[in-house]
Write a protein that holds these residues in place. Structure first.
Motif, PDB file in Angstrom:
ATOM      1  N   LEU A 157       0.818  -1.214   0.000  1.00  0.00           N
ATOM      2  CA  LEU A 157       0.000   0.000   0.000  1.00  0.00           C
ATOM      3  C   LEU A 157       0.850   1.262   0.000  1.00  0.00           C
ATOM      4  O   LEU A 157       0.555   2.227  -0.703  1.00  0.00           O
ATOM      5  N   ARG A 158       1.951   1.262   0.765  1.00  0.00           N
ATOM      6  CA  ARG A 158       2.802   2.437   0.874  1.00  0.00           C
ATOM      7  C   ARG A 158       4.033   2.360  -0.024  1.00  0.00           C
ATOM      8  O   ARG A 158       4.410   3.352  -0.656  1.00  0.00           O
ATOM      9  N   LEU A 239     -10.981   2.227   4.651  1.00  0.00           N
ATOM     10  CA  LEU A 239      -9.745   2.434   3.884  1.00  0.00           C
ATOM     11  C   LEU A 239      -9.721   3.832   3.262  1.00  0.00           C
ATOM     12  O   LEU A 239      -8.718   4.542   3.339  1.00  0.00           O
ATOM     13  N   THR A 240     -10.835   4.226   2.662  1.00  0.00           N
ATOM     14  CA  THR A 240     -10.910   5.552   2.044  1.00  0.00           C
ATOM     15  C   THR A 240     -10.701   6.646   3.090  1.00  0.00           C
ATOM     16  O   THR A 240      -9.972   7.627   2.854  1.00  0.00           O
ATOM     17  N   MET A 241     -11.309   6.474   4.248  1.00  0.00           N
ATOM     18  CA  MET A 241     -11.148   7.451   5.324  1.00  0.00           C
ATOM     19  C   MET A 241      -9.709   7.481   5.828  1.00  0.00           C
ATOM     20  O   MET A 241      -9.148   8.547   6.097  1.00  0.00           O
ATOM     21  N   ALA A 242      -9.104   6.297   5.968  1.00  0.00           N
ATOM     22  CA  ALA A 242      -7.728   6.224   6.469  1.00  0.00           C
ATOM     23  C   ALA A 242      -6.752   6.877   5.507  1.00  0.00           C
ATOM     24  O   ALA A 242      -5.810   7.569   5.917  1.00  0.00           O
ATOM     25  N   GLN A 243      -6.980   6.691   4.217  1.00  0.00           N
ATOM     26  CA  GLN A 243      -6.095   7.315   3.231  1.00  0.00           C
ATOM     27  C   GLN A 243      -6.234   8.835   3.260  1.00  0.00           C
ATOM     28  O   GLN A 243      -5.252   9.559   3.085  1.00  0.00           O
ATOM     29  N   ALA A 244      -7.456   9.313   3.488  1.00  0.00           N
ATOM     30  CA  ALA A 244      -7.663  10.761   3.555  1.00  0.00           C
ATOM     31  C   ALA A 244      -7.050  11.354   4.817  1.00  0.00           C
ATOM     32  O   ALA A 244      -6.478  12.455   4.795  1.00  0.00           O
ATOM     33  N   THR A 245      -7.155  10.616   5.933  1.00  0.00           N
ATOM     34  CA  THR A 245      -6.656  11.127   7.219  1.00  0.00           C
ATOM     35  C   THR A 245      -5.151  10.962   7.360  1.00  0.00           C
ATOM     36  O   THR A 245      -4.457  11.860   7.838  1.00  0.00           O
ATOM     37  N   CYS A 246      -4.646   9.811   6.941  1.00  0.00           N
ATOM     38  CA  CYS A 246      -3.243   9.457   7.218  1.00  0.00           C
ATOM     39  C   CYS A 246      -2.321   9.598   6.017  1.00  0.00           C
ATOM     40  O   CYS A 246      -1.093   9.616   6.191  1.00  0.00           O
ATOM     41  N   VAL A 346      -8.115 -25.323   0.024  1.00  0.00           N
ATOM     42  CA  VAL A 346      -7.762 -24.905  -1.337  1.00  0.00           C
ATOM     43  C   VAL A 346      -7.415 -23.425  -1.296  1.00  0.00           C
ATOM     44  O   VAL A 346      -8.252 -22.595  -0.937  1.00  0.00           O
ATOM     45  N   LYS A 347      -6.172 -23.107  -1.661  1.00  0.00           N
ATOM     46  CA  LYS A 347      -5.682 -21.737  -1.559  1.00  0.00           C
ATOM     47  C   LYS A 347      -5.888 -20.972  -2.861  1.00  0.00           C
ATOM     48  O   LYS A 347      -5.783 -21.545  -3.957  1.00  0.00           O
ATOM     49  N   HIS A 348      -6.139 -19.685  -2.721  1.00  0.00           N
ATOM     50  CA  HIS A 348      -6.189 -18.788  -3.879  1.00  0.00           C
ATOM     51  C   HIS A 348      -5.507 -17.472  -3.516  1.00  0.00           C
ATOM     52  O   HIS A 348      -5.668 -16.969  -2.406  1.00  0.00           O
ATOM     53  N   ASP A 349      -4.753 -16.963  -4.451  1.00  0.00           N
ATOM     54  CA  ASP A 349      -4.051 -15.689  -4.297  1.00  0.00           C
ATOM     55  C   ASP A 349      -4.514 -14.798  -5.434  1.00  0.00           C
ATOM     56  O   ASP A 349      -3.947 -14.818  -6.518  1.00  0.00           O
ATOM     57  N   VAL A 350      -5.601 -14.066  -5.223  1.00  0.00           N
ATOM     58  CA  VAL A 350      -6.228 -13.320  -6.306  1.00  0.00           C
ATOM     59  C   VAL A 350      -6.158 -11.820  -6.034  1.00  0.00           C
ATOM     60  O   VAL A 350      -5.958 -11.379  -4.900  1.00  0.00           O
ATOM     61  N   SER A 351      -6.325 -11.065  -7.088  1.00  0.00           N
ATOM     62  CA  SER A 351      -6.473  -9.618  -6.929  1.00  0.00           C
ATOM     63  C   SER A 351      -7.627  -9.152  -7.789  1.00  0.00           C
ATOM     64  O   SER A 351      -7.839  -9.669  -8.892  1.00  0.00           O
ATOM     65  N   VAL A 352      -8.381  -8.210  -7.249  1.00  0.00           N
ATOM     66  CA  VAL A 352      -9.472  -7.574  -7.989  1.00  0.00           C
ATOM     67  C   VAL A 352      -9.389  -6.085  -7.709  1.00  0.00           C
ATOM     68  O   VAL A 352      -8.732  -5.656  -6.752  1.00  0.00           O
ATOM     69  N   PRO A 353     -10.018  -5.262  -8.543  1.00  0.00           N
ATOM     70  CA  PRO A 353     -10.028  -3.825  -8.237  1.00  0.00           C
ATOM     71  C   PRO A 353     -10.528  -3.595  -6.808  1.00  0.00           C
ATOM     72  O   PRO A 353     -11.507  -4.219  -6.376  1.00  0.00           O
ATOM     73  N   ILE A 354      -9.851  -2.731  -6.082  1.00  0.00           N
ATOM     74  CA  ILE A 354     -10.157  -2.531  -4.666  1.00  0.00           C
ATOM     75  C   ILE A 354     -11.632  -2.211  -4.455  1.00  0.00           C
ATOM     76  O   ILE A 354     -12.268  -2.716  -3.521  1.00  0.00           O
ATOM     77  N   GLY A 384      -5.614  -2.978   0.960  1.00  0.00           N
ATOM     78  CA  GLY A 384      -5.178  -1.720   0.373  1.00  0.00           C
ATOM     79  C   GLY A 384      -4.669  -1.830  -1.042  1.00  0.00           C
ATOM     80  O   GLY A 384      -4.641  -0.837  -1.769  1.00  0.00           O
ATOM     81  N   ASP A 385      -4.263  -3.036  -1.481  1.00  0.00           N
ATOM     82  CA  ASP A 385      -3.821  -3.195  -2.868  1.00  0.00           C
ATOM     83  C   ASP A 385      -4.667  -4.217  -3.630  1.00  0.00           C
ATOM     84  O   ASP A 385      -4.301  -4.658  -4.715  1.00  0.00           O
ATOM     85  N   GLY A 386      -5.805  -4.616  -3.062  1.00  0.00           N
ATOM     86  CA  GLY A 386      -6.732  -5.483  -3.784  1.00  0.00           C
ATOM     87  C   GLY A 386      -6.368  -6.943  -3.816  1.00  0.00           C
ATOM     88  O   GLY A 386      -6.965  -7.715  -4.580  1.00  0.00           O
ATOM     89  N   ASN A 387      -5.418  -7.368  -3.000  1.00  0.00           N
ATOM     90  CA  ASN A 387      -4.926  -8.753  -3.008  1.00  0.00           C
ATOM     91  C   ASN A 387      -5.585  -9.549  -1.873  1.00  0.00           C
ATOM     92  O   ASN A 387      -5.387  -9.239  -0.702  1.00  0.00           O
ATOM     93  N   LEU A 388      -6.364 -10.562  -2.229  1.00  0.00           N
ATOM     94  CA  LEU A 388      -7.011 -11.417  -1.251  1.00  0.00           C
ATOM     95  C   LEU A 388      -6.430 -12.823  -1.285  1.00  0.00           C
ATOM     96  O   LEU A 388      -6.252 -13.408  -2.359  1.00  0.00           O
ATOM     97  N   HIS A 389      -6.142 -13.363  -0.106  1.00  0.00           N
ATOM     98  CA  HIS A 389      -5.869 -14.788   0.025  1.00  0.00           C
ATOM     99  C   HIS A 389      -7.222 -15.417   0.340  1.00  0.00           C
ATOM    100  O   HIS A 389      -7.665 -15.449   1.494  1.00  0.00           O
ATOM    101  N   TYR A 390      -7.849 -15.873  -0.716  1.00  0.00           N
ATOM    102  CA  TYR A 390      -9.247 -16.297  -0.655  1.00  0.00           C
ATOM    103  C   TYR A 390      -9.265 -17.826  -0.608  1.00  0.00           C
ATOM    104  O   TYR A 390      -9.333 -18.502  -1.633  1.00  0.00           O
TER     105      TYR A 390
END
Length: 470
Positions: A157-158, A239-246, A346-354, A384-390
């Motif tokens: 994220l940073r 997340l949106t609030m945290a990005q605006a504040t921090c 069953v593991k998945h390492d996926v990303s989707v738009p946040i 924060g970067d759209g990556n889920l271990h689903y």
């Protein structure tokens, strides 16, 4: 060249003790980290420097011997072990673990590919700098493997992934030549970006032997909090609030489902969340501040107060000490261990738009319940970067051996849903052997054709980690 002659030539380059052929001595190099696959090899080769790597690769090119590069062997997609033919050699880079240089003015560290990530973090810390890549396997994974898979971790994220953290590479090509691209430049617009071609290629185009990595000023203080929320959508609002504040001070934002943490407290009863009641989702967030603990704490408390007023979060725990902060992060880091203790999954390492994460989780959870009624979702990751271990665990009453029979159907549900949301079926683990064929269902002929053109141009005899990625 006979197999005997080839191995003798390797011994001449590396020394007899660094050419391992006894089955019992090779065993640790031949099985992937999750224990799902065991291959065979003609030998395990352990070079000490780039010149030895180049000499060995040139010999392999001459003898047409496939090469499987290996670092810490901590990957999750069967990308760093050989197939079962026994034709390949494993090229272990663990002996190549030197910190070559630290430039405090340029804020860079030059390290060899076999360097353990944690040791690179410590070297940076000792120089009063930060190398921000952080992974659960950081005590055993290597920089070469991190680069080969474009590792992400908890601070993307940073700071970004390894592709963002690397300025230059040293690479041995498939014909045994050395490309010295160890340039610590942040601007270099002189042609094709070869560095980014090799990062994420999983050793299929050449062998990364060293890298110039970015360093950052050490933050004065890090403040951690865990909050309970009702839905993933609320986590996204937070997340949106945290990005605006921090702003840039927000360095970590991890989502964890209730069941994920329930598994941790079940299998590690000494660990507790600290909340008086359970919530559907939890967020672990971290602020890294360059001013003071008081400033960071005030910023975090202001965020929590605003989120509570807007009914975005239900409750919050702000760590009051380093020990409590580590305890909160330990909950996150023990999810994978707890899931393994629970049984097959069953593991998945996926990303989707946040912005789509909440909808993705809701729709995909429902589809999986239709496919395997009663399956239990272990959903966590880097929101924060759209990556889920689903990940999917078996229904409570289902035996592991029966659950695994559903693996292909589960994968198709998750991967189809991921692509439908404009996502990727591999966010940070890579493709390896595990997803090599699966990716053909989702990439266009044009994209696959371009990848194959690059592969054939740089590795015409298919000797570099064959059977992986493509």
């Amino acid at each position: 060249m006979t197999s005997h002659d080839f191995l003798q030539a390797c011994r001449g380059i590396l020394g007899p003790e660094q050419v391992i052929t006894a089955p019992e001595d090779m065993a640790a190099y031949l099985t992937d980290w999750r224990g799902r696959f065991t291959g065979n090899a003609a030998a395990v080769l352990r070079p000490a420097d780039t010149q030895q790597v180049a000499a060995v690769i040139a010999l392999c090119a001459e003898a047409r011997v496939p090469v499987v590069p290996q670092g810490g062997n901590t990957g999750l997609v069967v990308g760093s072990v050989p197939d079962r033919t026994g034709n390949a050699v494993v090229l272990s880079l663990k002996r190549m673990n030197r910190i070559r240089a630290i430039d405090l003015v340029n804020n860079t560290i030059t390290v060899e590919a076999g360097s353990i990530l944690e040791e690179v973090q410590n070297a940076a810390s000792n120089a009063e700098r930060l190398f921000p890549l952080s992974l659960a396997a950081e005590g055993s994974c290597t920089i070469g493997g991190n680069l080969a898979t474009n590792a992400g971790g908890t601070a993307v994220l940073r700071y970004g992934s390894m592709r963002d953290l690397c300025l230059g590479l040293e690479v041995v090509t498939a014909d045994g030549k050395v490309w010295d691209g160890l340039r610590g430049l942040r601007k270099d617009n002189t042609g094709y970006d070869l560095r980014n071609l090799f990062i994420g290629a999983e050793g299929t185009l050449g062998i990364i032997t060293a890298a110039v990595l970015k360093l950052f000023p050490q933050p004065r203080v890090q403040v951690t909090a865990m909050v309970g929320v009702d839905t993933p959508e609320d986590a996204l609002r937070l997340l949106t609030m945290a990005q605006a504040t921090c702003a840039a001070s927000l360095t970590g934002f991890e989502l964890m489902s209730a069941f994920s943490l329930a598994l941790v407290t079940k299998h590690f009863p000494q660990m507790r969340t600290g909340f008086s009641e359970d919530y559907a989702q939890y967020v672990l967030l971290e602020i890294s501040d360059s001013e003071s603990e008081e400033h960071a704490t005030a910023m975090l408390e202001a965020l929590v107060e605003e989120a509570m007023e807007k009914e975005v979060l239900c409750d919050a725990i702000v760590a009051s000490s380093i020990a409590q902060s580590r305890a909160l992060w330990s909950l996150r880091e023990h999810i994978t261990l707890a899931q393994a203790a629970e049984g097959k999954h069953v593991k998945h390492d996926v990303s989707v738009p946040i912005s789509s994460i909440g909808e993705f989780i809701g729709q995909t959870d429902a589809l999986l319940q239709q496919a395997v009624p009663g399956c239990r979702m272990v959903t966590f990751g880097h929101l924060g970067d759209g990556n889920l271990h689903y990940n999917v665990s078996a229904p409570e009453a289902m035996a592991d051996e029966d659950f695994i029979l559903h693996q292909e159907a589960i994968n198709q549900v998750v991967h189809d849903s991921t692509v439908r949301f404009g996502g990727s079926i591999s966010a940070e683990h890579g493709l390896g052997m595990l997803k090599r064929d699966e990716i053909r269902r989702y990439k266009s002929d044009v994209e696959l054709g371009l990848m194959m053109t690059i592969k054939k141009a740089l590795d015409p005899h298919d000797l570099m980690n064959p059977g992986k990625v493509l």
